[in-house]
Design a protein around this motif. Structure first.
Motif, PDB file in Angstrom:
ATOM      1  N   ALA A  86       0.936  -6.569   7.728  1.00 28.41           N
ATOM      2  CA  ALA A  86       2.202  -5.740   7.820  1.00 28.41           C
ATOM      3  C   ALA A  86       2.333  -4.694   8.804  1.00 28.41           C
ATOM      4  CB  ALA A  86       2.701  -5.272   6.452  1.00 28.41           C
ATOM      5  N   LYS A  87       1.386  -3.939   8.767  1.00 22.97           N
ATOM      6  CA  LYS A  87       1.332  -2.833   9.731  1.00 22.97           C
ATOM      7  C   LYS A  87       1.226  -3.463  11.259  1.00 22.97           C
ATOM      8  CE  LYS A  87       0.104   1.124   7.248  1.00 22.97           C
ATOM      9  NZ  LYS A  87       0.780   1.960   7.059  1.00 22.97           N
ATOM     10  N   ASP A  88       0.297  -4.380  11.405  1.00 26.11           N
ATOM     11  CA  ASP A  88       0.159  -5.123  12.805  1.00 26.11           C
ATOM     12  C   ASP A  88       1.402  -5.606  13.182  1.00 26.11           C
ATOM     13  OD1 ASP A  88      -2.289  -4.473  12.846  1.00 26.11           O
ATOM     14  OD2 ASP A  88      -3.260  -6.374  12.114  1.00 26.11           O
ATOM     15  N   ARG A  89       2.350  -5.999  12.312  1.00 24.97           N
ATOM     16  CA  ARG A  89       3.683  -6.854  12.579  1.00 24.97           C
ATOM     17  C   ARG A  89       4.703  -5.761  12.897  1.00 24.97           C
ATOM     18  NH1 ARG A  89       3.643 -12.458  11.895  1.00 24.97           N
ATOM     19  NH2 ARG A  89       1.370 -12.995  11.516  1.00 24.97           N
ATOM     20  N   GLY A  90       4.542  -4.367  13.045  1.00 20.35           N
ATOM     21  CA  GLY A  90       5.396  -3.243  13.251  1.00 20.35           C
ATOM     22  C   GLY A  90       5.840  -2.580  12.139  1.00 20.35           C
ATOM     23  N   ARG A  91       5.006  -2.508  11.119  1.00 17.24           N
ATOM     24  CA  ARG A  91       5.194  -1.729   9.838  1.00 17.24           C
ATOM     25  C   ARG A  91       6.816  -2.166   9.185  1.00 17.24           C
ATOM     26  NH1 ARG A  91       1.939   1.180  13.744  1.00 17.24           N
ATOM     27  NH2 ARG A  91      -0.005   2.057  12.446  1.00 17.24           N
ATOM     28  N   ASN A  92       6.931  -1.113   8.057  1.00 20.77           N
ATOM     29  CA  ASN A  92       8.092  -1.077   7.463  1.00 20.77           C
ATOM     30  C   ASN A  92       8.374  -2.521   7.089  1.00 20.77           C
ATOM     31  OD1 ASN A  92      10.044   0.107   6.491  1.00 20.77           O
ATOM     32  ND2 ASN A  92      11.650  -0.037   8.240  1.00 20.77           N
ATOM     33  N   GLY A  93       7.535  -3.247   6.554  1.00 18.00           N
ATOM     34  CA  GLY A  93       7.774  -4.596   5.965  1.00 18.00           C
ATOM     35  C   GLY A  93       7.119  -4.780   4.831  1.00 18.00           C
ATOM     36  N   VAL A  94       7.084  -6.344   4.230  1.00 17.95           N
ATOM     37  CA  VAL A  94       6.140  -6.911   3.349  1.00 17.95           C
ATOM     38  C   VAL A  94       5.474  -8.057   3.976  1.00 17.95           C
ATOM     39  CG1 VAL A  94       6.413  -7.665   1.181  1.00 17.95           C
ATOM     40  CG2 VAL A  94       8.044  -6.187   1.651  1.00 17.95           C
ATOM     41  N   ARG A  95       4.274  -8.225   3.736  1.00 19.12           N
ATOM     42  CA  ARG A  95       3.606  -9.424   4.139  1.00 19.12           C
ATOM     43  C   ARG A  95       2.742  -9.914   2.685  1.00 19.12           C
ATOM     44  NH1 ARG A  95       4.188 -12.822   7.726  1.00 19.12           N
ATOM     45  NH2 ARG A  95       2.236 -13.247   8.073  1.00 19.12           N
ATOM     46  N   PHE A  96       2.643 -11.217   2.705  1.00 21.19           N
ATOM     47  CA  PHE A  96       2.089 -11.902   1.793  1.00 21.19           C
ATOM     48  C   PHE A  96       0.456 -12.150   2.305  1.00 21.19           C
ATOM     49  CE2 PHE A  96       4.060 -12.985  -2.315  1.00 21.19           C
ATOM     50  CZ  PHE A  96       5.355 -12.324  -2.069  1.00 21.19           C
ATOM     51  N   PHE A  97      -0.368 -12.243   1.447  1.00 18.94           N
ATOM     52  CA  PHE A  97      -1.652 -12.838   1.757  1.00 18.94           C
ATOM     53  C   PHE A  97      -1.581 -14.020   2.179  1.00 18.94           C
ATOM     54  CE2 PHE A  97      -5.720 -14.433   0.682  1.00 18.94           C
ATOM     55  CZ  PHE A  97      -6.631 -13.911   1.790  1.00 18.94           C
ATOM     56  N   ASN A  98      -2.545 -14.499   3.172  1.00 18.75           N
ATOM     57  CA  ASN A  98      -2.923 -15.814   3.488  1.00 18.75           C
ATOM     58  C   ASN A  98      -4.137 -16.060   3.872  1.00 18.75           C
ATOM     59  OD1 ASN A  98      -3.047 -15.805   6.278  1.00 18.75           O
ATOM     60  ND2 ASN A  98      -0.733 -15.726   6.521  1.00 18.75           N
ATOM     61  N   GLN A  99      -4.787 -17.225   3.772  1.00 18.61           N
ATOM     62  CA  GLN A  99      -6.159 -17.457   4.099  1.00 18.61           C
ATOM     63  C   GLN A  99      -6.612 -17.307   5.441  1.00 18.61           C
ATOM     64  OE1 GLN A  99      -8.541 -17.956   2.023  1.00 18.61           O
ATOM     65  NE2 GLN A  99      -7.208 -18.398   0.068  1.00 18.61           N
ATOM     66  N   GLN A 100      -5.805 -17.253   6.523  1.00 14.50           N
ATOM     67  CA  GLN A 100      -5.910 -16.806   7.762  1.00 14.50           C
ATOM     68  C   GLN A 100      -6.298 -15.573   7.801  1.00 14.50           C
ATOM     69  OE1 GLN A 100      -6.363 -19.083  10.391  1.00 14.50           O
ATOM     70  NE2 GLN A 100      -7.347 -17.288  11.208  1.00 14.50           N
ATOM     71  N   MET A 101      -5.710 -14.763   7.236  1.00 21.37           N
ATOM     72  CA  MET A 101      -6.024 -13.164   7.128  1.00 21.37           C
ATOM     73  C   MET A 101      -7.751 -13.034   6.785  1.00 21.37           C
ATOM     74  SD  MET A 101      -2.934 -11.675   5.200  1.00 21.37           S
ATOM     75  CE  MET A 101      -1.274 -12.152   5.791  1.00 21.37           C
ATOM     76  N   GLN A 102      -7.908 -14.015   5.794  1.00 19.56           N
ATOM     77  CA  GLN A 102      -9.120 -13.839   5.303  1.00 19.56           C
ATOM     78  C   GLN A 102     -10.332 -14.298   6.399  1.00 19.56           C
ATOM     79  OE1 GLN A 102     -10.093 -12.981   1.682  1.00 19.56           O
ATOM     80  NE2 GLN A 102     -11.762 -12.518   2.847  1.00 19.56           N
ATOM     81  N   ALA A 103     -10.066 -15.343   6.924  1.00 21.37           N
ATOM     82  CA  ALA A 103     -10.614 -16.029   7.946  1.00 21.37           C
ATOM     83  C   ALA A 103     -10.907 -14.938   9.081  1.00 21.37           C
ATOM     84  CB  ALA A 103     -10.230 -17.254   8.426  1.00 21.37           C
ATOM     85  N   ASP A 104      -9.926 -14.351   9.496  1.00 26.67           N
ATOM     86  CA  ASP A 104      -9.834 -13.306  10.681  1.00 26.67           C
ATOM     87  C   ASP A 104     -10.668 -12.222  10.348  1.00 26.67           C
ATOM     88  OD1 ASP A 104      -8.184 -14.937  11.915  1.00 26.67           O
ATOM     89  OD2 ASP A 104      -6.282 -13.551  11.366  1.00 26.67           O
ATOM     90  N   VAL A 105     -10.915 -11.837   8.822  1.00 25.37           N
ATOM     91  CA  VAL A 105     -11.592 -10.810   8.524  1.00 25.37           C
ATOM     92  C   VAL A 105     -13.160 -10.973   8.528  1.00 25.37           C
ATOM     93  CG1 VAL A 105     -12.360  -9.516   6.564  1.00 25.37           C
ATOM     94  CG2 VAL A 105      -9.883  -9.454   7.290  1.00 25.37           C
ATOM     95  N   SER A 106     -13.513 -12.354   8.079  1.00 24.59           N
ATOM     96  CA  SER A 106     -14.797 -12.845   8.043  1.00 24.59           C
ATOM     97  C   SER A 106     -15.285 -12.860   9.370  1.00 24.59           C
ATOM     98  CB  SER A 106     -15.022 -14.215   7.439  1.00 24.59           C
ATOM     99  OG  SER A 106     -14.371 -14.146   6.104  1.00 24.59           O
ATOM    100  N   SER A 107     -14.642 -13.493  10.316  1.00 25.43           N
ATOM    101  CA  SER A 107     -15.079 -13.577  11.747  1.00 25.43           C
ATOM    102  C   SER A 107     -15.239 -12.187  12.382  1.00 25.43           C
ATOM    103  CB  SER A 107     -14.094 -14.438  12.509  1.00 25.43           C
ATOM    104  OG  SER A 107     -13.560 -13.910  13.593  1.00 25.43           O
ATOM    105  N   ARG A 108     -14.374 -11.102  11.926  1.00 23.77           N
ATOM    106  CA  ARG A 108     -14.471 -10.060  12.501  1.00 23.77           C
ATOM    107  C   ARG A 108     -16.018  -9.300  12.014  1.00 23.77           C
ATOM    108  NH1 ARG A 108     -13.833  -4.843  11.411  1.00 23.77           N
ATOM    109  NH2 ARG A 108     -13.030  -3.341  12.979  1.00 23.77           N
ATOM    110  N   ALA A 126      -4.490  -7.711  -0.901  1.00 23.06           N
ATOM    111  CA  ALA A 126      -3.397  -7.178  -0.753  1.00 23.06           C
ATOM    112  C   ALA A 126      -3.394  -6.334   0.344  1.00 23.06           C
ATOM    113  CB  ALA A 126      -3.160  -6.512  -2.106  1.00 23.06           C
ATOM    114  N   ASP A 127      -4.737  -5.670   0.574  1.00 19.69           N
ATOM    115  CA  ASP A 127      -5.100  -4.559   1.591  1.00 19.69           C
ATOM    116  C   ASP A 127      -4.811  -5.403   3.062  1.00 19.69           C
ATOM    117  OD1 ASP A 127      -5.864  -2.448   2.529  1.00 19.69           O
ATOM    118  OD2 ASP A 127      -7.904  -2.720   2.600  1.00 19.69           O
ATOM    119  N   LEU A 128      -5.465  -6.709   2.926  1.00 19.10           N
ATOM    120  CA  LEU A 128      -5.410  -7.155   4.498  1.00 19.10           C
ATOM    121  C   LEU A 128      -4.131  -7.570   4.681  1.00 19.10           C
ATOM    122  CD1 LEU A 128      -8.459  -9.869   4.050  1.00 19.10           C
ATOM    123  CD2 LEU A 128      -7.931  -7.900   5.468  1.00 19.10           C
ATOM    124  N   ALA A 129      -3.328  -8.032   3.628  1.00 17.23           N
ATOM    125  CA  ALA A 129      -1.806  -8.113   3.773  1.00 17.23           C
ATOM    126  C   ALA A 129      -1.004  -7.020   4.301  1.00 17.23           C
ATOM    127  CB  ALA A 129      -1.285  -8.893   2.704  1.00 17.23           C
TER     128      ALA A 129
END
Ligand SMILES: Nc1nc2c(ncn2[C@@H]2O[C@H](COP(=O)(O)O[C@H]3[C@@H](O)[C@H](n4cnc5c(=O)[nH]c(N)nc54)O[C@@H]3COP(=O)(O)O)[C@@H](O)[C@H]2O)c(=O)[nH]1
Length: 828
Positions: A555-577, A548-551
């Motif tokens: 949402a912040k990265d995409r300009g804030r003031n919005g809702v984003r659902f978690f997806n696996q790419q977010m997880q992959a990005d985090v691991s790679s980071r 939920a935190d990643l999602a």
């Protein structure tokens, strides 16, 4: 209200019989009548023969049965009072012509006995123990026995002497000398039932038997019996006379015993006083209640609670001191102890009768038993744990709730989340769950501008607003700072439908928080970013929170003031980071970075310098381009050390080139990250590197981007001015892609604008890009800034740029970024 007492009545005059109205009569019947009148009991007689009466009593169908001789065997099933109602004994009566002088002469005779009577039990046992066979024939009533005897159907009747006396005269029977089994006669109840009846009977008998003019003696007189011991046969008196000679001895013994008793009594009094002192000085409420819930003893602590003297509490019930709900609860607990006969430990929350004081007690209650094992009271020890409970409550509040907003805190919501996730994993077809992570956008700005007190106020208002609009089943919690979460646990089991619902709730939250708040009596607008993670297979609570935190960050990265659902790419990005962050720690120490140089050219002059571009020579991944690790190094803070290294290497190279005439005037353009530029020691750092390396400041070009100028522009300008004063030059990278503001462009001590390669790429095809390049070139001319075009890949692009008046170039057309050796070789 009248108490109805069902009494078994059978024919055994003069002790018990029924009068013309069927009411109990005879000695014990009348006596019961007297007691009933004094107690307002309504006697309801049930006519039965003895054996049936006994069965009815044991079955609980009658409350009370008079004329029951106490035996240990009966005491297993029946309860008796203490003071005997009558004393009696059994005697044998014989048919005319049958002589009986000793009990042994019963051998071979038929003896009539009342079924289940003490006579039957006695003679059976005697026969067994003596080995003398007696033929016992049972009857259901004593009149029947005597009728049979007089009819010659039997030779002997064993009967209670009260009844036998009357029957002997009626049938002209003989009274034998054989008497046995003196007995004490009582009223009996079924075991554990109608104790109140026995208590009253006991009280009355004890009172009346000690008063010669009482109803007890009047009844005995009425039935021709002055005392329970009267009508004793002559020889009994003889025996008594013999015994009286022993009386003197007994009296002497009694006198000695009396002294012993008085000594013991004195000791008991001392012990009791000592016990009272102890009971009154302990910090617990100690009490004894009888089986009707009436206090029999209270210590001083209880008396203080009740606001009375200990003696005043005796005989009163809890409803005299506590409100209805409390006394009902206490009574329920007391009944458990009295009925189950077991120790009980319970917390009792009691409110005083006037409702003004409430205390929580830890009560330990145990049954008190007499020497026959019957429960006659309970003893309670109650400790006031009100303060302890309050402290526990406070500790719980502090441990599980956020002090500022009163919402559940991180710990509580994580526990609830853990349970919810585990439940969902066990019950896969149950309701779906989701976790919404809410973070206020730019909350720090509010804290910085209006102060923390205002920040706190806003957080409280946010909590209140969300709380009022969420459903009771949803858990809203504050994790800390400006982070909130909402745990939804009763969404539709279908993942599609539940995701839609979670999305709607997320959008609603964003809308709610976008509406103005009121701070310092002025409207204050803020926005929020929401990340949503749906419960999914094998994902535990920590992972869910992380998702939920990643999602939310997405949402912040995409300009804030919005809702984003978690997806696996977010997880992959985090691991790679995470891999990159860990790798970068080693990269500097193990010298895995290398610098590449890309030529920069001046029209008609050829190579005049190069842009320094870093590469990561990874031991297993090979050469990694900066686009992969520079943003990570930026966000992790590692860019400062890396940037310093690039600067040092570049300045050493400049110092090296300065030694040779053909390269002495070449410059190096070094990319400077936002963190470097904004760090307070930046100017000192660059100065020191220049000094240490001996490089000429005029040959060092620092490339900054427009986006770095958005924040803290005055401080950036001040730094640029200090470095410009040293001779260092600045180039504005990616020019045209950001929010170029001509007003600050004028204030910046720049030497060069760098046209972004995205414009150069389409210069031949897109008239807009061509127009932009023309504008930038004109701008450079009017502000007296050099302009370099990057990303030049073809001769056509180059020719076009020349045609538009561009003087400086960089791009693959002239040379790709290469190692120093290759760069130098290409430049020759
Ligand atoms: N803070 C630091 N940032 C750095 C440093 N080194 C690099 N960077 C940043 O990484 C970005 C990507 O760099 P790179 O992959 O090296 O790409 C550069 C060139 O290879 C590329 N380029 C140049 N000419 C052409 C071309 O003709 N076609 C084409 N497709 N690409 C070309 O452009 C990049 C240089 O761009 P710029 O910096 O804007 O001049 C890079 O953008 C840096 O921001 C570092 O040491 N520190």
């Amino acid at each position: 209200a009248e108490r109805e007492v069902v009494v078994g009545v059978y024919q055994n005059a003069p002790k018990i019989t029924a009068d013309a109205d069927g009411q109990p009569s005879g000695i014990l019947g009348d006596l019961l009548g007297e007691i009933a009148r004094s107690q307002q009991w309504q006697l309801k007689p049930v006519q039965c023969d003895w054996a049936y009466c006994l069965q009815l009593l044991q079955a609980g169908e009658i409350d009370l049965l008079p004329d029951v001789a106490y035996t240990e065997q009966r005491a297993l099933q029946l309860d008796f009072h203490e003071t005997p109602a009558l004393y009696s004994w059994s005697q044998l009566y014989t048919a005319p012509g049958v002589s009986l002088n000793s009990i042994e002469q019963l051998a071979g005779k038929t003896v009539l006995v009342l079924q289940d009577s003490v006579q039957q039990h006695y003679l059976q046992r005697w026969s067994t123990e003596s080995g003398i066979a007696v033929q016992l024939s049972t009857v259901r009533s004593m009149p029947e026995a005597f009728a049979l005897l007089s009819a010659g159907q039997a030779e002997v009747v064993a009967a209670n002497h009260y009844f036998g006396q009357a029957q002997r005269n009626k049938y002209n029977l003989t009274q034998s000398n054989v008497i046995f089994q003196p007995s004490r006669l009582f009223y009996a109840t079924k075991k554990g039932y109608n104790q109140d009846l026995l208590t009253v009977i006991e009280t009355r008998l004890a009172q009346w038997q000690s008063n010669a003019s009482s109803p007890y003696y009047q009844v005995l007189q009425r039935w021709g019996t002055n005392t329970p011991q009267r009508q004793v046969p002559q020889y009994v008196w003889l025996i008594l006379a013999m015994l009286s000679s022993l009386l003197l001895l007994a009296l002497a013994g009694a006198w000695w015993l009396k002294r012993q008793v008085s000594d013991k009594t004195r000791h008991l009094q001392v012990s009791e006083d000592r016990l009272n002192t102890i009971l009154n000085s302990v910090d617990a409420h100690i009490y004894i209640k009888d089986i009707k819930g009436r206090y029999q003893y209270v210590n001083r602590k209880v008396a203080q609670l009740f606001g009375c003297e200990p003696a005043e509490a005796v005989g009163r019930r809890d409803d005299a001191f506590f409100d209805a709900a409390s006394s009902a609860n206490i009574q329920q607990n007391d009944q458990k102890v009295l009925q189950l006969g077991e120790r009980l430990v319970e917390e009792e929350y009691n409110t005083s009768l006037d409702g003004e004081q409430s205390h929580t007690f830890l009560s330990v209650k145990l049954p008190l038993r007499d020497n026959r094992g019957h429960i006659y009271a309970l003893c309670g020890i109650s400790t006031d744990i009100t303060e302890l409970k309050q402290h526990q409550q406070e500790i719980h509040q502090l441990a599980f709730y956020d002090v500022l907003t009163g919402l559940p805190n991180r710990r509580m919501v994580l526990e609830r989340l853990k349970h919810a996730v585990e439940f969902k994993q066990r019950q896969t077809d149950s309701a779906q769950g989701a976790l919404l992570f809410i973070d206020l956008d730019h909350f720090k700005d509010l804290n910085d501008s209006l102060g923390h007190a205002m920040g706190d106020q806003l957080l409280q208002q946010v909590a209140q607003r969300l709380q009022t609009h969420l459903r009771k089943v949803d858990t809203l919690a504050r994790l800390g700072g400006d982070e909130f979460v909402v745990l939804l646990t009763d969404l539709h089991p279908d993942i599609e439908l539940s995701s839609q619902k979670a999305s709607l709730i997320g959008e609603k939250i964003v809308q709610l928080l976008a509406e103005p708040f009121e701070l310092q009596e002025r409207p204050y607008t803020i926005s929020a970013s929401v990340g949503v993670a749906m419960f999914s297979d094998g994902c535990n609570s920590d992972e869910l929170l992380q998702r939920a935190d990643l999602a939310m960050y997405d949402a912040k990265d995409r300009g804030r003031n919005g809702v984003r659902f978690f997806n696996q790419q977010m997880q992959a990005d985090v691991s790679s980071r995470a891999d990159i962050v860990n790798g970068l720690r080693l990269a500097l120490a193990q010298q895995q970075f290398v610098l590449h140089f890309q030529p920069q050219l001046q029209r008609d002059a050829g190579v005049v310098g190069a842009e320094v571009l870093i590469r990561w020579q990874h031991p297993t991944e090979g050469m990694i381009a900066p686009a992969h690790f520079i943003p990570v190094a930026e966000s992790s803070g590692q860019i400062q050390a890396i940037g310093r290294w690039v600067l040092q290497q570049s300045c050493h190279q400049l110092a090296e080139w300065a030694r040779w005439p053909e390269t002495a005037n070449w410059y190096l353009a070094v990319n400077i990250s936002a963190r470097q530029l904004h760090s307070s020691g930046f100017v000192a750092e660059v100065s020191k590197v220049l000094q240490d390396s001996g490089a000429r400041p005029q040959c060092l070009v620092l490339e900054i981007t427009e986006s770095q100028l958005l924040q803290d522009i005055d401080s950036v300008i001040a730094k640029m001015q200090q470095l410009t004063a040293l001779g260092v030059r600045f180039s504005l990278d990616d020019f045209g892609t950001g929010y170029s503001s001509l007003s600050y462009l004028k204030r910046l001590p720049l030497r060069q604008l760098k046209i972004d390669r995205s414009f150069v790429r389409d210069i031949l095809t897109d008239p807009n890009d061509k127009a932009i390049i023309k504008t930038i070139l004109a701008l450079g001319q009017s502000l007296e800034l050099a302009v370099i075009a990057e990303g030049v890949e073809t001769d056509d692009q180059y020719q076009k740029l020349l045609q538009l008046g561009c003087q400086q170039f960089q791009g693959y057309y002239f040379g790709k970024p290469e190692s120093l050796d290759v760069f130098m070789k290409n430049c020759k």
